[in-house]
Scaffold this active site. Structure first.
Site, short mmCIF file in Angstrom:
data_model
loop_
_atom_site.label_atom_id
_atom_site.label_comp_id
_atom_site.label_asym_id
_atom_site.label_seq_id
_atom_site.Cartn_x
_atom_site.Cartn_y
_atom_site.Cartn_z
N GLU A 1 0.66 -1.12 -0.04
CA GLU A 1 0.02 0.09 -0.07
C GLU A 1 1.02 1.16 -0.17
O GLU A 1 0.50 2.26 -0.68
CB GLU A 1 -0.89 -0.07 1.16
CG GLU A 1 -1.69 1.36 1.50
CD GLU A 1 -2.53 1.76 0.56
OE1 GLU A 1 -3.20 2.80 0.49
OE2 GLU A 1 -2.85 0.70 -0.56
N HIS B 1 -3.74 -10.28 -16.68
CA HIS B 1 -4.95 -9.75 -16.87
C HIS B 1 -5.26 -8.40 -16.91
O HIS B 1 -5.81 -7.73 -18.11
CB HIS B 1 -5.88 -10.58 -16.08
CG HIS B 1 -7.44 -10.44 -16.66
ND1 HIS B 1 -7.84 -10.88 -17.83
CD2 HIS B 1 -8.30 -9.83 -16.01
CE1 HIS B 1 -9.06 -10.70 -17.89
NE2 HIS B 1 -9.52 -10.18 -16.58
N HIS C 1 -19.57 -10.25 -16.11
CA HIS C 1 -18.27 -9.85 -16.67
C HIS C 1 -17.79 -11.02 -17.90
O HIS C 1 -17.44 -10.34 -18.83
CB HIS C 1 -17.33 -9.90 -15.65
CG HIS C 1 -15.78 -9.67 -16.04
ND1 HIS C 1 -15.55 -8.49 -16.58
CD2 HIS C 1 -14.70 -10.39 -15.97
CE1 HIS C 1 -14.30 -8.36 -16.88
NE2 HIS C 1 -14.03 -9.64 -16.61
N HIS D 1 2.76 1.77 -3.31
CA HIS D 1 1.64 2.35 -4.40
C HIS D 1 1.35 3.75 -4.06
O HIS D 1 1.34 4.56 -5.25
CB HIS D 1 0.43 1.52 -4.19
CG HIS D 1 -0.83 2.05 -5.03
ND1 HIS D 1 -0.59 1.96 -6.39
CD2 HIS D 1 -2.02 2.43 -4.86
CE1 HIS D 1 -1.67 2.42 -7.08
NE2 HIS D 1 -2.49 2.63 -6.19
N HIS E 1 -12.52 3.25 -9.75
CA HIS E 1 -11.02 3.64 -9.47
C HIS E 1 -10.24 3.11 -10.69
O HIS E 1 -9.43 3.84 -11.23
CB HIS E 1 -10.61 2.92 -8.09
CG HIS E 1 -9.46 3.45 -7.66
ND1 HIS E 1 -8.27 2.94 -7.80
CD2 HIS E 1 -9.15 4.64 -6.98
CE1 HIS E 1 -7.27 3.69 -7.11
NE2 HIS E 1 -7.89 4.71 -6.54
#
Length: 302
Positions: free
Chosen positions: A60, A278, A216, A63, A125
């Site tokens: 975290e 992906h 999806h 990032h 996001h």
């Protein structure tokens, strides 16, 4: 000339930086590290620099550092390109979009840390970061004058290809959102088989999580077929315009890799490296699609 040379390298660095932000955000989500720094932002666990480092804190906090550093790069790139190539019609819009959506995704991330957000909001996001990435990528391509190398103003693109280009680009955002929703609602393994939820069983999904997952997959199947149709159309009608010809072939290759990576993620029970691949494939695909839209906007009608 030296001025343009350094601006080019700055654009490349900013594009790579945005790619790292997207993959870093995906890593945070996939490793459940979003609360690694607790309910503190921009600090971490009540400190400017955390002294207790756990895997979640490292992911975290790293990032956040990358996002902050790349944010500075993009501010400089936006101002620099505005002054250097502001005469190119798309420059100012792209510079604004890159900066605006980078700030927006950072604010959504901060709001999630401080107050928490619903799954449907959090799913935005990744898509917001994707717009910022695409804007930086296109800005960099303008700096390298790629459109001039391919004679973008001399391209002749028909109404059918124009419709498909704009339509599939908009639709790709729906696919991205549905994929992000799968992650944020923790629906990844609600269906343990692939490509069906339960292979051999053609019944409708049984609960909310299965509906999210299968929606999806259906959206991904549609864009796979759609890009296949566009690639066939490009091969048949645009052999003499290599940027269109190869652009759609590469787009179809990327969507194939994306679909295969998505299936492999389920089969391997959420292998982290495959999950990041992906995300990488969909990021590259969206960037390429936005470039095709740019070419369409500059082309002559056939």
């Amino acid at each position: 000339m030296r001025y343009n040379k350094y601006l080019k390298w700055f654009g490349v660095a900013s594009t790579i930086g945005m790619l790292l932000i997207l993959l870093g955000g995906a890593l945070v989500t996939k490793t459940d590290s979003g609360m690694g720094c607790g309910r503190h932002w921009p600090g971490c666990n009540g400190q400017l620099i955390p002294d207790e480092i756990t895997p979640e804190v490292l992911i975290e906090f790293s990032h956040r550092l990358v996002t902050g550093s790349v944010g500075i790069l993009i501010v400089v790139l936006a101002v620099w390109s505005w002054k250097a190539i502001g005469h190119i019609r798309e420059t100012k819009l792209l510079a604004f979009l890159a900066l605006f959506f980078l700030i927006l995704q950072a604010l959504i991330g901060a709001a999630q840390v401080l107050w928490g957000q619903g799954d449907f909001i959090l799913a935005l996001h990744f898509g917001i970061s994707l717009i910022s990435f695409a804007s930086v990528l296109l800005l960099t391509l303008l700096i390298f004058e790629v459109d001039q190398k391919y004679d973008a103003d001399k391209l002749k693109i028909g109404k059918t290809m124009k419709f498909h280009t704009i339509g599939v680009t908009i639709y790709s955002y729906v696919v991205v959102y549905s994929g992000a929703l799968v992650r944020h609602t923790e629906s990844e393994l609600s269906c343990t088989d692939w490509p069906m939820c339960r292979n051999g069983d053609f019944s409708l999904p049984a609960n909310f999580w299965e509906w999210v997952q299968m929606s999806h997959r259906t959206a991904a199947a549609i864009i796979f077929i759609w890009l296949g149709i566009i690639a066939y159309h490009a091969i048949k009608h645009y052999k003499n315009q290599r940027v269109i010809y190869w652009g759609w072939i590469i787009a179809f290759i990327l969507v194939c890799l994306q679909v295969l990576a998505g299936g492999a993620v389920i089969i391997t029970r959420l292998n982290l490296y495959l999950a990041l691949l992906h995300s990488l494939f969909v990021t590259l695909l969206f960037g390429l699609l936005t470039y095709m839209v740019l070419l369409v906007s500059r082309s002559n009608k056939k």
